[in-house]
Design a protein around this motif. Structure first.
Motif, short mmCIF file in Angstrom:
data_model
loop_
_atom_site.label_atom_id
_atom_site.label_comp_id
_atom_site.label_asym_id
_atom_site.label_seq_id
_atom_site.Cartn_x
_atom_site.Cartn_y
_atom_site.Cartn_z
N CYS A 67 -38.85 5.97 -58.32
CA CYS A 67 -37.53 6.05 -58.96
C CYS A 67 -36.71 4.80 -58.65
O CYS A 67 -36.03 4.25 -59.52
CB CYS A 67 -36.75 7.27 -58.46
SG CYS A 67 -37.46 8.81 -59.00
N SER A 68 -36.78 4.36 -57.41
CA SER A 68 -35.99 3.19 -57.01
C SER A 68 -36.45 1.93 -57.72
O SER A 68 -35.64 1.07 -58.07
CB SER A 68 -36.05 3.02 -55.49
OG SER A 68 -35.55 4.19 -54.87
N ALA A 69 -37.77 1.84 -57.98
CA ALA A 69 -38.29 0.69 -58.73
C ALA A 69 -37.69 0.69 -60.15
O ALA A 69 -37.32 -0.35 -60.68
CB ALA A 69 -39.81 0.75 -58.80
N PHE A 70 -37.59 1.87 -60.74
CA PHE A 70 -36.99 1.97 -62.08
C PHE A 70 -35.50 1.64 -62.04
O PHE A 70 -34.97 1.03 -62.97
CB PHE A 70 -37.22 3.35 -62.68
CG PHE A 70 -38.55 3.49 -63.38
CD1 PHE A 70 -38.69 3.12 -64.71
CD2 PHE A 70 -39.67 3.95 -62.71
CE1 PHE A 70 -39.91 3.23 -65.36
CE2 PHE A 70 -40.90 4.06 -63.34
CZ PHE A 70 -41.02 3.70 -64.67
N VAL A 71 -34.84 2.03 -60.99
CA VAL A 71 -33.41 1.69 -60.86
C VAL A 71 -33.27 0.17 -60.77
O VAL A 71 -32.42 -0.44 -61.42
CB VAL A 71 -32.78 2.39 -59.62
CG1 VAL A 71 -31.37 1.89 -59.36
CG2 VAL A 71 -32.78 3.91 -59.82
N GLU A 72 -34.15 -0.46 -59.99
CA GLU A 72 -34.16 -1.93 -59.89
C GLU A 72 -34.37 -2.56 -61.26
O GLU A 72 -33.88 -3.64 -61.55
CB GLU A 72 -35.29 -2.39 -58.96
CG GLU A 72 -35.00 -2.19 -57.49
CD GLU A 72 -33.99 -3.21 -56.99
OE1 GLU A 72 -34.23 -4.42 -57.15
OE2 GLU A 72 -32.95 -2.77 -56.47
N LYS A 73 -35.14 -1.88 -62.11
CA LYS A 73 -35.44 -2.42 -63.44
C LYS A 73 -34.47 -1.94 -64.51
O LYS A 73 -34.76 -2.00 -65.69
CB LYS A 73 -36.89 -2.06 -63.84
CG LYS A 73 -37.91 -2.93 -63.11
CD LYS A 73 -39.33 -2.70 -63.56
CE LYS A 73 -39.68 -3.27 -64.91
NZ LYS A 73 -39.49 -4.72 -65.08
N GLY A 74 -33.33 -1.46 -64.09
CA GLY A 74 -32.27 -1.23 -65.05
C GLY A 74 -31.98 0.21 -65.42
O GLY A 74 -31.13 0.47 -66.28
N VAL A 75 -32.68 1.18 -64.80
CA VAL A 75 -32.35 2.58 -65.10
C VAL A 75 -30.99 2.92 -64.50
O VAL A 75 -30.73 2.63 -63.34
CB VAL A 75 -33.47 3.51 -64.58
CG1 VAL A 75 -32.96 4.93 -64.39
CG2 VAL A 75 -34.63 3.51 -65.56
N ARG A 76 -30.11 3.49 -65.32
CA ARG A 76 -28.76 3.83 -64.87
C ARG A 76 -28.58 5.34 -64.72
O ARG A 76 -27.60 5.79 -64.16
CB ARG A 76 -27.69 3.33 -65.88
CG ARG A 76 -27.77 1.88 -66.26
CD ARG A 76 -27.24 0.95 -65.21
NE ARG A 76 -25.97 1.37 -64.62
CZ ARG A 76 -25.43 0.79 -63.56
NH1 ARG A 76 -26.02 -0.23 -62.97
NH2 ARG A 76 -24.28 1.21 -63.07
N LYS A 77 -29.51 6.08 -65.32
CA LYS A 77 -29.39 7.53 -65.27
C LYS A 77 -30.74 8.14 -64.92
O LYS A 77 -31.75 7.82 -65.55
CB LYS A 77 -28.91 8.04 -66.64
CG LYS A 77 -28.81 9.54 -66.73
CD LYS A 77 -28.04 9.97 -67.96
CE LYS A 77 -28.12 11.48 -68.10
NZ LYS A 77 -27.28 11.99 -69.17
N LEU A 78 -30.72 8.97 -63.90
CA LEU A 78 -31.95 9.57 -63.40
C LEU A 78 -31.82 11.08 -63.46
O LEU A 78 -30.86 11.64 -62.93
CB LEU A 78 -32.08 9.12 -61.94
CG LEU A 78 -33.39 9.19 -61.22
CD1 LEU A 78 -34.47 8.44 -61.98
CD2 LEU A 78 -33.22 8.58 -59.82
N ARG A 79 -32.77 11.72 -64.14
CA ARG A 79 -32.74 13.18 -64.22
C ARG A 79 -34.00 13.75 -63.60
O ARG A 79 -35.11 13.41 -64.00
CB ARG A 79 -32.63 13.64 -65.67
CG ARG A 79 -32.67 15.17 -65.81
CD ARG A 79 -32.48 15.64 -67.24
NE ARG A 79 -31.18 15.30 -67.77
CZ ARG A 79 -30.06 15.97 -67.53
NH1 ARG A 79 -30.08 17.05 -66.77
NH2 ARG A 79 -28.93 15.58 -68.05
N LEU A 80 -33.83 14.61 -62.61
CA LEU A 80 -34.97 15.28 -62.00
C LEU A 80 -35.21 16.59 -62.73
O LEU A 80 -34.27 17.32 -63.05
CB LEU A 80 -34.71 15.56 -60.52
CG LEU A 80 -34.32 14.36 -59.66
CD1 LEU A 80 -34.25 14.77 -58.19
CD2 LEU A 80 -35.28 13.19 -59.83
N THR A 81 -36.48 16.85 -62.98
CA THR A 81 -36.82 18.05 -63.71
C THR A 81 -38.18 18.54 -63.22
O THR A 81 -38.62 18.17 -62.15
CB THR A 81 -36.73 17.77 -65.25
OG1 THR A 81 -37.20 18.91 -65.95
CG2 THR A 81 -37.51 16.56 -65.70
N GLY A 82 -38.82 19.40 -64.00
CA GLY A 82 -40.10 19.92 -63.54
C GLY A 82 -40.85 20.54 -64.71
O GLY A 82 -40.60 20.16 -65.85
N GLY A 83 -41.59 21.51 -64.42
CA GLY A 83 -41.53 22.60 -63.48
C GLY A 83 -40.07 22.85 -63.05
O GLY A 83 -39.14 22.43 -63.71
#
Ligand code: SAM
Ligand code: SF4
Length: 346
Positions: A67-83
């Motif tokens: 997730c942190s690698a994606f944040v470094e690459k410009g992700v501004r919104k992170l949604r945890l889901t599943g399951g």
């Protein structure tokens, strides 16, 4: 390998932002943190689901690194889901460490989609970790129907979870899948209920993902039909409200609340798609409705640094398709995409 420390691990050089071949900047990542769930919703899972062996699932440290690698690459919104994200053991430790990206301003929003069963337990901790809004899935307010839809769920617990989340100051959006002959005639009441409690309400059309032991064409209720019916009682005004997701919103004049429609089957929302998804085994799906994917677990585990991972992400984003092609085949009644929603988390 030295122990992974999430609080010092982000110091490497700044990687390139993710722009796909159609010029869309990828700023929204949905992460399925587990394929397991304490419910068995009829449109989502078969009752006797086989889950992944635990060793195939990324550790919480690996999920944080990914997730942190994606944040470094410009992700501004992170949604945890599943399951169900809140049934993953120690999930709060991941949510707390991811919260550091909110503190630094690298991330605008950390959120989750939950069935609400564990919310009474976790609502306060979620708010303390920096979570401000959550989506809670609830398809009916009738306890018996709730049991029939979720097979294993209890409505009371979900309502208690919603109460706790609101007490903790979390903003809630209720997601309901529109199901023909099941909650079809309850939707107006649910809109009034959600808006009466200050919650947004979004309707979702069933999507043909994965085998589920039933006939999907029976469940499918086009939202165009629901919307037309709602117009008998409500005044719906289109509004430009956006959450970064695919919903189109209207304001219900009578309640003053927002009502969203997610219509993958009747409306193609791909042109503005800013999202990608990863599974709990580190597979990156560039589109919910296509099978093309990239393995990120191998580059993640191959080296301590993130260069291989960034290269794999860039290669995958260069293959992000223009759009999806959902169909329920009326002859075979087979889904167009064979994986379950609980794999990619919706
Ligand atoms: N367990 C959590 C929950 O239910 O909110 C998160 C994962 S669940 C897969 C995410 C969302 O996908 C839920 O709102 C659920 O109702 C929806 N969903 C699951 N299967 C679906 C399907 N076949 N079509 C449309 N929506 C689906
Ligand atoms: Fe579980 Fe959510 Fe799927 Fe229902 S929709 S079975 S709660 S993952």
């Amino acid at each position: 390998m030295p122990e992974y420390d999430p609080f010092t691990a982000d110091a490497s050089h700044k990687p390139m932002p993710m722009i796909d071949p159609f010029g869309r900047a990828i700023s929204y990542l949905r992460v399925s943190v587990t394929d397991r769930c304490d419910f068995r919703c009829v449109y989502c899972m078969a009752e006797n689901m086989t889950f992944l062996p635990k060793k195939e699932v990324l550790s919480l440290e690996e999920l944080d690194r990914l997730c942190s690698a994606f944040v470094e690459k410009g992700v501004r919104k992170l949604r945890l889901t599943g399951g169900e994200p809140l049934v993953r053991k120690n999930i709060m430790s991941l949510i707390r460490t991811l919260g550091r990206h909110l503190d630094t301003g690298a991330l605008d929003e950390l959120t989750l989609t939950t069935n609400g069963s564990q919310l009474a337990k976790y609502a306060r901790e979620l708010a303390d970790a920096g979570v401000r809004r959550i989506n809670v899935s609830c398809d009916t307010l009738d306890a018996d129907k709730f049991k029939a839809i979720t097979r294993w769920g209890e409505l009371d617990k979900v309502i208690a979870g919603i109460d706790a989340a609101q007490e903790a100051g979390l903003h809630i959006k209720i997601n309901a899948v529109a199901l023909k002959g099941v909650n079809e005639h309850e939707i107006e009441d649910m809109v009034r209920w959600a808006h009466g409690r200050g919650m947004d309400f979004t309707l979702i059309e069933t999507m043909p993902l994965g085998d589920i032991e039933g006939d999907r064409t029976d469940q499918y209720l086009p939202l165009s039909v629901v919307r037309a019916k709602l117009l008998d009682t409500f005044t719906l005004e289109d509004i430009p409200y956006k959450t970064g997701g695919p919903a189109r919103y209207v304001e219900v004049k009578e309640t003053g609340g927002r009502l969203g429609f997610i219509t993958p089957m009747t409306h193609n929302f791909c042109e503005s798609c800013n999202r990608v998804r990863i599974t709990c085994t580190g597979i990156l799906y560039m589109c919910l409705g296509q099978d093309d994917a990239a393995d990120l677990k191998t580059p993640l585990r191959q080296s301590e640094g993130n260069d291989l991972l960034y290269a794999a992400i860039d290669e995958a984003i260069s293959r992000k398709p223009k759009g999806h092609d959902f169909v329920i085949d009326r002859r075979t009644k087979r889904p167009a995409v064979s994986r379950h929603m609980s794999v990619t988390g919706g």
